[in-house]
Motif scaffolding. Structure first.
Motif, PDB file in Angstrom:
ATOM      1  N   MET A 163       0.840  -1.200   0.000  1.00 26.00           N
ATOM      2  CA  MET A 163       0.000   0.000   0.000  1.00 26.00           C
ATOM      3  C   MET A 163       0.873   1.246   0.000  1.00 26.00           C
ATOM      4  SD  MET A 163      -2.353   1.124   3.152  1.00 26.00           S
ATOM      5  CE  MET A 163      -2.639   2.849   3.397  1.00 26.00           C
ATOM      6  N   SER A 164       0.499   2.265  -0.782  1.00 28.84           N
ATOM      7  CA  SER A 164       1.316   3.477  -0.823  1.00 28.84           C
ATOM      8  C   SER A 164       1.053   4.291   0.440  1.00 28.84           C
ATOM      9  CB  SER A 164       0.972   4.294  -2.059  1.00 28.84           C
ATOM     10  OG  SER A 164      -0.189   5.026  -1.826  1.00 28.84           O
ATOM     11  N   ASP A 165       2.046   5.108   0.846  1.00 30.02           N
ATOM     12  CA  ASP A 165       1.910   5.855   2.094  1.00 30.02           C
ATOM     13  C   ASP A 165       1.010   7.072   1.954  1.00 30.02           C
ATOM     14  OD1 ASP A 165       5.253   4.959   2.903  1.00 30.02           O
ATOM     15  OD2 ASP A 165       3.374   4.131   3.638  1.00 30.02           O
ATOM     16  N   THR A 166       1.019   7.702   0.736  1.00 30.35           N
ATOM     17  CA  THR A 166       0.164   8.871   0.538  1.00 30.35           C
ATOM     18  C   THR A 166      -1.207   8.395   0.074  1.00 30.35           C
ATOM     19  OG1 THR A 166       2.133   9.550  -0.667  1.00 30.35           O
ATOM     20  CG2 THR A 166       0.382  11.198  -0.419  1.00 30.35           C
ATOM     21  N   PRO A 167      -2.269   8.782   0.810  1.00 35.92           N
ATOM     22  CA  PRO A 167      -3.589   8.335   0.365  1.00 35.92           C
ATOM     23  C   PRO A 167      -3.896   8.884  -1.021  1.00 35.92           C
ATOM     24  CG  PRO A 167      -3.712   9.524   2.479  1.00 35.92           C
ATOM     25  CD  PRO A 167      -2.305   9.636   1.979  1.00 35.92           C
ATOM     26  N   LYS A 168      -4.444   8.022  -1.874  1.00 33.20           N
ATOM     27  CA  LYS A 168      -4.769   8.457  -3.240  1.00 33.20           C
ATOM     28  C   LYS A 168      -6.053   9.248  -3.234  1.00 33.20           C
ATOM     29  CE  LYS A 168      -2.828   4.684  -5.838  1.00 33.20           C
ATOM     30  NZ  LYS A 168      -3.246   3.412  -6.366  1.00 33.20           N
ATOM     31  N   GLN A 169      -6.089  10.289  -4.087  1.00 36.06           N
ATOM     32  CA  GLN A 169      -7.290  11.118  -4.150  1.00 36.06           C
ATOM     33  C   GLN A 169      -8.399  10.389  -4.906  1.00 36.06           C
ATOM     34  OE1 GLN A 169      -6.759  15.207  -4.967  1.00 36.06           O
ATOM     35  NE2 GLN A 169      -8.927  15.561  -5.346  1.00 36.06           N
ATOM     36  N   ASP A 170      -9.613  10.527  -4.373  1.00 37.17           N
ATOM     37  CA  ASP A 170     -10.782   9.904  -4.993  1.00 37.17           C
ATOM     38  C   ASP A 170     -11.235  10.746  -6.186  1.00 37.17           C
ATOM     39  OD1 ASP A 170     -13.270   8.851  -5.640  1.00 37.17           O
ATOM     40  OD2 ASP A 170     -14.288   9.892  -3.978  1.00 37.17           O
ATOM     41  N   ASN A 171     -11.056  10.189  -7.402  1.00 39.72           N
ATOM     42  CA  ASN A 171     -11.642  10.859  -8.575  1.00 39.72           C
ATOM     43  C   ASN A 171     -12.431   9.841  -9.412  1.00 39.72           C
ATOM     44  OD1 ASN A 171      -9.606   9.426  -9.726  1.00 39.72           O
ATOM     45  ND2 ASN A 171      -8.324  11.192 -10.256  1.00 39.72           N
ATOM     46  N   LEU A 172     -12.995   8.838  -8.709  1.00 36.60           N
ATOM     47  CA  LEU A 172     -13.689   7.738  -9.395  1.00 36.60           C
ATOM     48  C   LEU A 172     -14.900   8.208 -10.192  1.00 36.60           C
ATOM     49  CD1 LEU A 172     -13.668   4.899  -6.685  1.00 36.60           C
ATOM     50  CD2 LEU A 172     -12.084   5.261  -8.579  1.00 36.60           C
ATOM     51  N   PHE A 173     -15.498   9.313  -9.747  1.00 38.38           N
ATOM     52  CA  PHE A 173     -16.728   9.778 -10.404  1.00 38.38           C
ATOM     53  C   PHE A 173     -16.503  11.100 -11.135  1.00 38.38           C
ATOM     54  CE2 PHE A 173     -18.026   6.923  -7.029  1.00 38.38           C
ATOM     55  CZ  PHE A 173     -18.952   6.114  -7.674  1.00 38.38           C
ATOM     56  N   PHE A 223     -17.774  -2.105  -3.300  1.00 36.92           N
ATOM     57  CA  PHE A 223     -16.562  -1.970  -2.492  1.00 36.92           C
ATOM     58  C   PHE A 223     -15.462  -2.832  -3.118  1.00 36.92           C
ATOM     59  CE2 PHE A 223     -19.981  -0.738   0.416  1.00 36.92           C
ATOM     60  CZ  PHE A 223     -19.487   0.490   0.838  1.00 36.92           C
ATOM     61  N   ASP A 224     -15.015  -2.404  -4.303  1.00 43.19           N
ATOM     62  CA  ASP A 224     -14.034  -3.167  -5.067  1.00 43.19           C
ATOM     63  C   ASP A 224     -12.643  -2.533  -4.956  1.00 43.19           C
ATOM     64  OD1 ASP A 224     -14.280  -0.863  -6.559  1.00 43.19           O
ATOM     65  OD2 ASP A 224     -15.333  -1.817  -8.227  1.00 43.19           O
ATOM     66  N   GLU A 225     -11.679  -3.083  -5.728  1.00 38.21           N
ATOM     67  CA  GLU A 225     -10.290  -2.594  -5.701  1.00 38.21           C
ATOM     68  C   GLU A 225     -10.196  -1.090  -5.908  1.00 38.21           C
ATOM     69  OE1 GLU A 225      -7.474  -3.868  -4.960  1.00 38.21           O
ATOM     70  OE2 GLU A 225      -7.965  -5.997  -5.027  1.00 38.21           O
ATOM     71  N   ALA A 226     -10.971  -0.588  -6.878  1.00 37.22           N
ATOM     72  CA  ALA A 226     -10.872   0.838  -7.228  1.00 37.22           C
ATOM     73  C   ALA A 226     -11.277   1.704  -6.037  1.00 37.22           C
ATOM     74  CB  ALA A 226     -11.755   1.139  -8.440  1.00 37.22           C
ATOM     75  N   VAL A 227     -12.342   1.289  -5.343  1.00 37.20           N
ATOM     76  CA  VAL A 227     -12.806   2.045  -4.165  1.00 37.20           C
ATOM     77  C   VAL A 227     -11.807   1.896  -3.018  1.00 37.20           C
ATOM     78  CG1 VAL A 227     -14.593   2.095  -2.372  1.00 37.20           C
ATOM     79  CG2 VAL A 227     -15.245   2.086  -4.783  1.00 37.20           C
ATOM     80  N   VAL A 228     -11.312   0.678  -2.827  1.00 36.72           N
ATOM     81  CA  VAL A 228     -10.337   0.436  -1.752  1.00 36.72           C
ATOM     82  C   VAL A 228      -9.136   1.366  -1.899  1.00 36.72           C
ATOM     83  CG1 VAL A 228      -8.655  -1.266  -0.900  1.00 36.72           C
ATOM     84  CG2 VAL A 228     -11.027  -1.949  -1.344  1.00 36.72           C
ATOM     85  N   ASP A 229      -8.696   1.546  -3.116  1.00 30.93           N
ATOM     86  CA  ASP A 229      -7.518   2.358  -3.413  1.00 30.93           C
ATOM     87  C   ASP A 229      -7.647   3.806  -2.954  1.00 30.93           C
ATOM     88  OD1 ASP A 229      -5.357   1.156  -4.447  1.00 30.93           O
ATOM     89  OD2 ASP A 229      -5.562   2.034  -6.459  1.00 30.93           O
TER      90      ASP A 229
END
Ligand code: GEK
Length: 245
Positions: free
Chosen positions: A1-11, A23-29
């Motif tokens: 897992m990366s240390d910097t939380p990834k920004q949510d731009n899924l939508f 609640f899949d991989e993309a959301v977990v990320d």
């Protein structure tokens, strides 16, 4: 897992027919960023779970984190438990969430025992519990299964045990619901979400996240036998309730 939380731009981009939320991989990320920027008071509620753990967790008992996602509530509990022989059982039915949760907990530097269980929270056994936390999970359970779930939690709690239920709420009349939804929308805009992101996320949760009124929650909790129940936090259409057996 990366240390910097990834920004949510899924939508963020137009999706056409918006698929149902999963609640899949993309959301977990992007989950830590998504929940912080979507749920007003999220961190306050997580911290409170730690405070309640310090007050209510009994020696040689179990704590349950139902719908644990990446284990934020479990970690808060683990950091504040001050009794011997305590096990924390963190349950989620998303394999993607649980596998990421395992690596988050490894880095969490806690000595408390946390057991991860991949299961539907409606199917697990709850026993010898002194604290049960359901943070933003009941809203994803079919409405007709909610009473049996809260009854099971009540039965598995020791006398004096504590239940926390945090939820998105529905309001009546519709005009009040509309106001609180709009205030939540404004909150999300202030967190950097565009109108498109907000509306596509709302579409993806339609008929999947099923909110109920505060009154419905309190009545159910009391009908299951709890001695006392009250909201302790509310911001717009999000609230957290505490109930004591
Ligand atoms: C937090 N509590 O960070 N059984 C088990 N897990 C489930 C079920 C089910 N039937 N239905 C949904 N889930 C966390 C946040 S998120 C809330 C909880 C949100 C799980 C689902 O896989 C997801 O991980 C979690 O419940 C809901 O404090 O994303 O709005």
């Amino acid at each position: 897992m990366s240390d910097t939380p990834k920004q949510d731009n899924l939508f963020a981009s137009p999706l056409g027919n918006v698929p149902r939320f999963a609640f899949d991989e993309a959301v977990v990320d992007v989950f830590p960023d998504m929940i912080q920027r979507s749920v007003p008071g999220y961190q306050t509620i997580i911290n409170l779970c730690g405070e309640l753990a310090a007050r209510y967790v009994q020696p040689n008992s179990n704590c349950y984190d139902l719908g644990c996602s990446l284990g934020a509530s479990s970690l808060a509990i683990a950091q504040q438990v001050n009794q011997p022989g305590v096990s924390i059982v963190a349950v989620d039915n998303s394999a993607a969430m649980l596998s990421r949760c395992a690596s988050v907990l490894e880095q969490g530097q806690t000595t408390a025992k946390i057991e991860l269980v991949e299961a539907d929270i409606c199917d697990i056994e709850i026993s010898n519990a002194s604290l049960v936390v359901m943070n933003f999970t009941l809203q994803f359970i079919a409405i007709e299964k909610r009473q049996a779930l809260v009854e099971k939690i009540y039965a598995g709690l020791n006398p004096g045990g504590c239940l926390v239920i945090s939820e998105k709420l529905l309001f009546e009349p519709e005009s009040l619901n509309q106001l609180l939804s709009e205030l939540h929308h404004q909150f999300k805009s202030a967190q950097g979400y565009s109108d498109l992101e907000i509306s596509q996320k709302r579409d993806s949760l339609e008929n999947f996240l099923l909110p109920e009124t505060l009154e419905t929650h309190i009545n159910r909790i009391k009908a299951c036998g709890f001695n006392s129940a009250s909201p302790w936090f509310q911001c717009f259409n999000f609230a957290s309730l505490v109930a004591i057996k």
